[in-house]
Design a protein around this motif. Structure first.
Motif, short mmCIF file in Angstrom:
data_model
loop_
_atom_site.label_atom_id
_atom_site.label_comp_id
_atom_site.label_asym_id
_atom_site.label_seq_id
_atom_site.Cartn_x
_atom_site.Cartn_y
_atom_site.Cartn_z
N LEU A 287 -7.99 24.45 43.35
CA LEU A 287 -8.53 23.45 43.86
C LEU A 287 -7.61 23.71 45.06
CD1 LEU A 287 -10.17 21.05 42.33
CD2 LEU A 287 -11.66 22.33 42.99
N PHE A 288 -6.45 23.43 44.94
CA PHE A 288 -5.03 23.32 46.15
C PHE A 288 -5.00 24.79 46.32
CE2 PHE A 288 -0.91 24.17 47.06
CZ PHE A 288 -0.36 23.25 48.18
N MET A 289 -6.09 25.89 46.33
CA MET A 289 -5.45 27.19 46.60
C MET A 289 -6.21 27.65 47.42
SD MET A 289 -3.65 29.71 44.17
CE MET A 289 -4.08 29.28 42.08
N ALA A 290 -7.70 26.57 47.21
CA ALA A 290 -9.06 27.29 48.00
C ALA A 290 -8.05 26.78 49.96
CB ALA A 290 -9.72 25.88 47.93
N ARG A 291 -7.35 25.72 49.92
CA ARG A 291 -7.16 25.37 51.03
C ARG A 291 -5.77 26.55 51.83
NH1 ARG A 291 -9.64 20.84 53.93
NH2 ARG A 291 -10.97 20.54 53.00
N HIS A 292 -4.94 26.37 50.81
CA HIS A 292 -3.40 27.10 51.15
C HIS A 292 -3.21 28.53 49.94
CE1 HIS A 292 -2.77 23.07 52.59
NE2 HIS A 292 -2.90 22.44 51.82
#
Length: 421
Positions: A287-292
């Motif tokens: 979920l963090f990697m969806a933005r970063h």
């Protein structure tokens, strides 16, 4: 505002989810994975309960890996030349049939008439048949996802695809442990059948697409083209090799039933939580990697992730506290999720549309069954060395592999996404 005066456009983290067919695809993958994860958990716990032999856990992985690896190249060839949704219906139908057999033989009316040896033997046969289905599943799903999502959204779709998988991997083990503890093995397999049936229904929401690849040469020539493509691409081959060997030696998660029972002295509920914990770490990270995105320096980040994975495995093996073990399993999932997203994005970007099935099949030979073969390695070393030494050995070998890979692939470390795509 950019330095040239133009306005910057923030990437849409939900871009892939705006495609209805991709949402149907994610639901199919979710329910299929949820049912499969429940099945993997309860079969491991059930067989260990019957045999009390850690090697029997390794044999579960071997029974599934042998057919999955053996048939994967042919599965990739079939996936490339076939209509994907029709093929998926056949594959999932086969998995439903195997799960139905497992449900029937665990009913008291049947299991009471079977010896332990016969019961375990039938379970292994069904696992073998599921492995055959997996040999076709990986190439087919990989090819289908690339057809329903634009190329520029491949990184975003890979993240959401992996996120859906990991969410199912959280719920599956936890649900499996709880259902098995409170309702028994037969009801658990009935639940699995329900989830697999829902996955089958989701495929009907995806449009049929004619295959891009129409073979004009023999099957052997077609397969050799896919193999040569992978071995001729340094980054793709390196990513597959690194993941295969690290997961092979880091497959100590298969020993969680032994760790739970013999080291931590906990029951089925705690066992389900232990199996779900790596996926919790993976989902939060994705979920963090969806933005970063981790694709700014993909090879560098991949090496860091695999290093963290190896360290987490060693710490997990040395822990004798339940909550500390959960902590290390959590970070194992964190680092593994970064590796998964980077590797799957590299594959999507570098693979031509007409070769996706065959390239995915080669990937399956490298990686798709490394978890199962790694489980056999962990079970065998646990029998020879003891459970804790086997886990520490696996983590140490992972660190050695990533160190050797770093020195052999230094030239890839500074490359960015544009340079590989």
């Amino acid at each position: 505002m950019n330095t040239d005066g133009s306005e910057s456009v923030k990437p849409d983290p939900y871009a892939a989810l705006r495609f209805p067919e991709f949402r149907a695809y994610l639901l199919m993958r979710f329910f299929l994975t949820f049912g499969y994860q429940i099945q993997a958990v309860v079969i491991g716990w059930y067989i260990y309960h019957l045999t009390k032999d850690p090697l029997s856990l390794g044999l579960i992985g071997l029974c599934e890996a042998i057919p999955a690896v053996g048939i994967s190249l042919y599965g990739g060839y079939v996936a490339d030349k076939s209509e994907k949704t029709k093929l998926l219906k056949i594959i999932i139908g086969g998995m439903i049939t195997c799960s139905a057999v497992l449900y029937l033989i665990t009913l008291p009316a049947f299991s009471s008439k079977l010896s332990t040896g016969h019961l375990v033997g039938i379970i292994y046969v069904m696992i073998f048949c599921i492995g055959i289905c997996r040999g076709f599943m990986g190439p087919t799903t990989f090819s289908l996802m690339s057809l329903i999502i634009p190329r520029e959204l491949y990184p975003n779709s890979s993240t959401w695809n992996s996120t859906g998988f990991q969410i199912a991997a959280i719920g599956g083990p936890a649900a499996g442990g709880l259902i098995y503890a409170f309702a028994g093995i037969s009801i658990t397999f009935l639940t699995i059948l329900i989830f697999l049936s829902i996955a089958l229904c989701c495929i009907f929401l995806i449009k049929k697409r004619e295959p891009v690849f129409v073979p004009k040469e023999s099957i052997f020539e077609s397969l050799s083209v896919g193999i040569k493509f992978v071995f001729g691409n340094r980054m793709m081959l390196g990513a597959m090799s690194l993941d295969m060997f690290s997961v092979f030696f880091g497959g100590a998660v298969a020993l969680i039933p032994v760790i739970a029972s013999e080291v931590l002295h906990v029951g089925a509920e705690e066992f389900g939580i232990m199996r779900a914990t790596p996926a919790i770490g993976a989902v939060l990270t994705m979920l963090f990697m969806a933005r970063h995105s981790p694709m700014n320096k993909p090879w560098r980040n991949l090496l860091i992730a695999v290093t963290g994975f190896g360290v987490s495995i060693i710490c997990y093996g040395l822990s004798t506290n339940f909550y500390l073990t959960l902590f290390f399993l959590f970070f194992e999932g964190v680092f593994d999720s970064v590796s998964v997203v980077i590797r799957s994005t590299i594959m999507q970007l570098l693979t031509p549309d007409d070769m996706r099935g065959r390239v995915s099949a080669v990937n399956s030979m490298f990686i798709g069954s490394s978890n199962e073969i790694g489980a056999f390695e962990s079970g065998l070393t646990a029998r020879l060395m003891g459970t804790v030494p086997a886990v520490v050995f696996g983590g140490t070998m992972t660190l050695i592999i990533v160190t050797v890979t770093y020195f052999k692939t230094k030239v890839l470390v500074p490359l960015g996404l544009k340079e590989i795509g």
